[in-house]
Design an enzyme around this catalytic site. Structure first.
Site, PDB file in Angstrom:
ATOM      1  CG  LEU A 154      29.354 -47.321  83.640  1.00  0.00           C
ATOM      2  CD1 LEU A 154      30.811 -46.868  83.558  1.00  0.00           C
ATOM      3  CD2 LEU A 154      28.972 -47.620  85.075  1.00  0.00           C
ATOM      4  CG  ASP A 155      23.323 -43.303  84.783  1.00  0.00           C
ATOM      5  OD1 ASP A 155      22.659 -44.129  84.129  1.00  0.00           O
ATOM      6  OD2 ASP A 155      23.115 -43.038  85.984  1.00  0.00           O
ATOM      7  CE  LYS A 156      26.032 -36.706  77.406  1.00  0.00           C
ATOM      8  NZ  LYS A 156      25.121 -35.702  76.777  1.00  0.00           N
ATOM      9  CB  THR A 158      28.386 -42.682  85.708  1.00  0.00           C
ATOM     10  OG1 THR A 158      27.248 -42.151  86.384  1.00  0.00           O
ATOM     11  CG2 THR A 158      29.182 -43.546  86.668  1.00  0.00           C
ATOM     12  NE  ARG A 262      22.460 -39.740  88.667  1.00  0.00           N
ATOM     13  CZ  ARG A 262      22.034 -39.417  87.448  1.00  0.00           C
ATOM     14  NH1 ARG A 262      22.105 -40.289  86.456  1.00  0.00           N
ATOM     15  NH2 ARG A 262      21.539 -38.218  87.228  1.00  0.00           N
TER      16      ARG A 262
END
Length: 332
Positions: A154-156, A158, A262
């Protein structure tokens, strides 16, 4: 008296079985792949007394003989706290400070661990940050033969459900399910503006990764055939709450591309609130990016879910029902 055990021989643990030899050595020793490859090629690494190939598989119980200096090199590398494999002849870079503890897992089911990752914690270490979920897992594992490994990322910024495998067999099973699109993932997202569509909608775009100034961003195109370097991106979207200035959406990923949700929502004119990288209005310090991995559904039917740590007025009253993917596809 029996023969003393060979101090340069390690036994493949059941949690490690099924890996390629090169993978096994990388995880066990934390040394550069080029160095390990050379040891294998020159016969300095043997399995059950015989020569081995880098991409041959190791099985639980196999005896892997290493060069006499290998375990010492590995201990020095790990003691220095290296976050990445050093180049041959270079000393590993020491870690500046101890890492914080792991978030408490939602579930530990055998070799499958489930976390609700907080926003702000990267999945993997990277330039400018040593702390990450995988770094904390490795620190907690110590000298365990197989270090628990995130199955996906997961993105930082998120938050949400993130699966971790504590054995190679579980890691292989779940990464295969991801690759074959048999694992379902659903997200909650607050987007800017009033969402104009009722019910479930399927969105299809073409994404191309662009890099510059140390930044990575996805370029989105909505029509036509795929161009050079473009990949198909598919997602299903259903509104949960629609207001004049912003809307809460439930999103199911059908493909797993970098920054996919996104980038696609932004291209539709509804960037995720707080996501200034993809066109959202500037956010105040401490305001989150409103994207949360709410639910993961495994091929065997197991479901894991958690709500985000958002202000109460931003939360749904209950976990939204799952998107009916089959019905949504029939309608398009």
């Amino acid at each position: 008296m029996g023969e003393a055990p060979d101090p340069n021989t390690v036994t493949v643990d059941p949690r490690e079985g099924g890996q390629k030899l090169l993978q096994f050595l990388q995880r066990r020793l934390d040394l550069p792949p080029s160095l390990l490859h050379r040891w294998i090629r020159t016969g300095q690494v043997r399995i059950n007394g015989g020569r081995a190939k880098p991409f041959g598989l190791v099985a639980a119980g196999d005896a892997v003989r290493l060069p006499p200096f290998a375990l010492g090199m590995s201990r020095r590398s790990k003691a220095a706290g290296s976050l990445s494999s050093p180049a041959p002849g270079q000393e590993p870079r020491p870690r500046a400070q101890a890492l914080p503890p792991l978030p408490r897992p939602l579930l530990q089911d055998g070799d499958l661990w489930v976390f609700c990752k907080p926003a702000g914690l990267p999945t993997h270490p990277g330039t400018g940050h040593e702390d990450s979920l995988s770094s904390r897992l490795a620190a907690r594992a110590g000298d365990a033969p197989f270090k628990p490994t995130p199955v996906h990322r997961l993105d930082k910024d998120t938050s949400g459900i993130l699966l971790v495998a504590a054995s190679f067999s579980v890691l292989r099973e779940l990464t295969t399910a991801l690759r074959e699109r048999r694992m379902k993932k659903e997200y909650l997202a607050w987007v800017e503006g009033r969402w104009p569509h009722a019910g479930v909608r399927l969105f299809r775009h073409w994404l191309r990764k662009e890099t510059g100034n140390g930044r990575e961003q996805m370029h989105v195109r909505q029509t036509g055939a795929p161009g050079n370097g473009e990949t198909e991106a598919l997602l299903l979207v259903r509104p949960v709450r629609v207001e004049q200035r912003h809307s809460l959406l439930l999103v199911r990923l059908l493909t797993g591309r970098t920054h996919q949700i996104r980038a696609q929502l932004s291209s539709l004119g509804h960037p995720i609130e707080g996501d200034v990288k993809y066109g959202a209005r500037g956010r105040a310090a401490g305001t989150p990016m409103y994207l949360h991995a709410m639910r993961v559904i495994l091929p065997d039917g197991r479901r894991f879910a958690c709500l985000p740590d958002w202000p109460a007025d931003r939360l749904p009253q209950a976990l939204p029902d799952e998107i009916d993917e089959a019905a949504a596809r029939q309608g398009h």
